[in-house]
Scaffold this active site. Structure first.
Site: not given
Ligand SMILES: Cc1cc2nc3c(=O)[nH]c(=O)nc-3n(C[C@H](O)[C@H](O)[C@H](O)COP(=O)(O)OP(=O)(O)OC[C@H]3O[C@@H](n4cnc5c(N)ncnc54)[C@H](O)[C@@H]3O)c2cc1C
Length: 535
Positions: A54, A56, A123, A251, A298, A360, A384, A395, A400
């Site tokens: 992970a 971000g 974000e 993604h 996205r 993703h 998850e 999401r 997550s």
């Protein structure tokens, strides 16, 4: 019975998986020194999991922020399918747990501003800056800290290189045939121990599934090797309710060069002016999103790339940043991406980056209530692998890790509040039968079958779905499932074969859910039916 089959291992709680969700569960449970907890992972190191990759960060409450705003953003991203009460739990309890567990206890070194305050990142689709991060390697810092704490707990045993094969449920596995009339109850798992090459019974009063996602059932994914839907397949076979399996988030841009596959190329590259091109240099985003061009949302970008690849047979498209902004600026703004690409022989200050979209995050999973309980007695699911309803049809970024922390903690609190559940008598549970199986699984067959699953899912159950594609996928996967099952029963087990069997079943679960849901919503996009526009 294999000579290597040893006596059963017994614990009060068996936790399968030790990413953020499993580790959080075990840490909270370990507060009760009377409970014996066994944590298993198929990886050779407990720190290896999706959590480790992970980048971000993790959501918490920012400075000018509130639980109401967090809930609002989660519900907007979830496209009408997020469960408001679950989002509320995340928003209310999450920031407290980030502080108590990650900051004050685990001492995770989150980034600070120059004046010593926590640095909150922002974000896409977040209305406030609220993401805590450790550079662009947040998951690694978190999981190293959690596992370091777990290792110090005397009542926690961590077993690595141990792959769960099946959950033990009496209706399926007990010697007494009359147990079929009882509610489905989990008593632990059959676990393949790689060093011994044998399956052992891990019996437990309570079992917690924390096996993560399933990105690896797709040809292109950001997920590391272990994310193949093991927990989903095991729970499904045991009779647990599974929901929202059609919602797989993609993604738009991941690296498509040898040895670098799946590495995320941040959306910030397009934010800085990066342009998407076909391999022969044609800009294409304006054809798909005239208003937004390369800065389209996205899902739109991911589908456009996918369409170009399928329509023209391209193996990837290109993302050009080197001819748009100065080399110094690229090195300063994207140090990790620049360094990673350079290590693979690609200088992004001079050459465009080959990219593909990639699976993703799995928004669906094993249904749980607000305490992580599944529909199978004494079986919990967290992280998850579970579907609490927080993510709905899509999401919100960086939620997550927080969900794993919150529901790991909740499941542990619920288990702790109950008097310890009795552990099944080892005599009542048959040992794993491997008698007469001498042949080792042929790696060529496993590799090929896995590739078939990944290609089928990518082309037919991927970014753009249709009745025709899904029907074909189900036909192919059912056939493959049969072949793999025969193969599985006739061959000595290993981790890859167990994973192959889980993967084909996870793929079937996703494909069936996608087939049944004819409405486009969130990350489930049906090209042949009307519905809400995908966001
Ligand atoms: C590249 C990347 C970037 C991401 N960035 C972010 C981000 O910035 N913020 C965010 O919130 N989320 C992010 N995510 C998503 C997030 O990392 C995951 O959703 C989260 O870490 C899942 O945690 P988990 O504990 O549920 O599962 P995992 O961390 O995947 O752990 C699963 C565990 O189960 C074990 N396991 C699996 N199968 C078996 C089996 N059969 N037997 C025994 N053990 C088994 C694995 O070995 C592992 O220990 C990112 C994901 C990726 C891949």
């Amino acid at each position: 019975m294999s000579a290597a089959e040893m006596s059963a291992i017994q614990s009060d709680v068996l936790v399968i998986g030790c990413g953020i969700a499993g580790a959080s569960t075990a840490l909270r449970l370990a507060q009760d020194s009377q409970r014996q907890i066994t944590v298993i992972t198929r990886a050779t190191e407990p720190e290896e999991s999706n959590t480790r990759y992970a980048q971000g960060g993790i959501v918490t409450r920012g400075e000018d922020d509130s639980a109401d705003l967090i809930v609002k953003d989660i519900l907007a991203a979830g496209a009408g399918l997020s469960l408001p009460s679950a989002a509320r739990i995340l928003a209310e309890e999450g920031p407290r747990l980030v502080r108590e567990v990650l900051l004050e206890t685990a001492d995770v070194a989150f980034d600070h501003t120059s004046d010593g305050r926590l640095a909150y990142g922002r974000e896409a689709a977040h209305s406030r800056p609220r993401i805590l991060h450790v550079g662009d390697a947040t998951g690694k810092a978190i999981i190293q800290a959690l596992i370091a704490m777990l290792r110090k707990k005397p009542n926690v045993r961590i077993v690595t290189s141990a792959t769960a094969v099946d959950l033990i449920t009496f209706s399926h596995h007990a010697r007494d045939p009359l147990t079929v009339y009882e509610p489905i109850t989990c008593h632990g798992a059959y676990v393949f121990e790689r060093p011994r090459r044998a399956v052992r019974r891990y019996l437990a009063g309570t079992t917690v599934l924390a096996t993560g996602g399933l990105g690896r059932i797709y040809r292109h994914t950001t997920n590391p090797k272990g994310a193949r839907g093991d927990g989903l397949a095991m729970a499904y076979r045991a009779g647990a309710r599974v929901i929202n399996a059609e919602y797989v988030q993609f993604h738009p841009t991941t690296l498509a060069v040898a040895d670098g596959e799946g590495f995320l190329i941040s959306e910030a590259v397009r934010g800085e002016g990066g342009r998407l091109l076909t391999p022969d240099g044609r800009r294409f985003m304006t054809e798909y999103a005239p208003k937004w061009g390369d800065l389209a949302p996205r899902d739109v970008v991911a589908r456009a790339i996918h369409h170009e690849m399928i329509e023209h047979g391209y193996p990837h498209v290109l993302l050009d940043i080197g001819s748009i902004i100065a080399a110094d600026r690229i090195r300063e703004r994207f140090p990790t991406i620049h360094a990673r690409c350079l290590s693979l022989g690609l200088d992004i200050t001079r050459e465009p980056i080959p990219v593909v979209p990639a699976a993703h995050y799995f928004c669906g999973g094993v249904w749980t209530d607000e305490w992580g309980r599944t529909t199978v007695h004494n079986l919990y699911a967290v992280g998850e692998a579970a579907c609490t309803g927080v993510h709905g049809a899509n999401r919100l970024a960086s939620t997550s890790l927080l969900e794993g922390l919150v529901w790991g903690n909740r499941a542990a609190r619920d288990i702790a509040a109950r008097s310890p559940t009795s552990i099944a008598d080892a005599e009542a549970v048959p040992r794993w039968e491997e008698e007469g199986l001498e042949e080792d699984a042929d790696p060529a067959l496993i590799w090929r079958d896995m590739r078939t699953i990944q290609h089928t899912m990518w082309h037919y159950v991927g970014l753009v779905r249709s009745t025709r594609r899904l029907t074909r996928a189900l036909l192919d996967l059912k056939h493959l499932d049969q072949d793999i099952d025969n193969f599985y029963r006739a061959t000595r087990l290993n981790d890859a074969l167990i994973g192959l069997r889980h993967s084909v079943q996870a793929a079937l679960i996703v494909a069936s859910a996608a087939q049944h849901n004819r409405e486009s919503r969130g990350c489930h996009y049906r090209a042949d039916t009307k519905g809400m526009a995908a966001i």
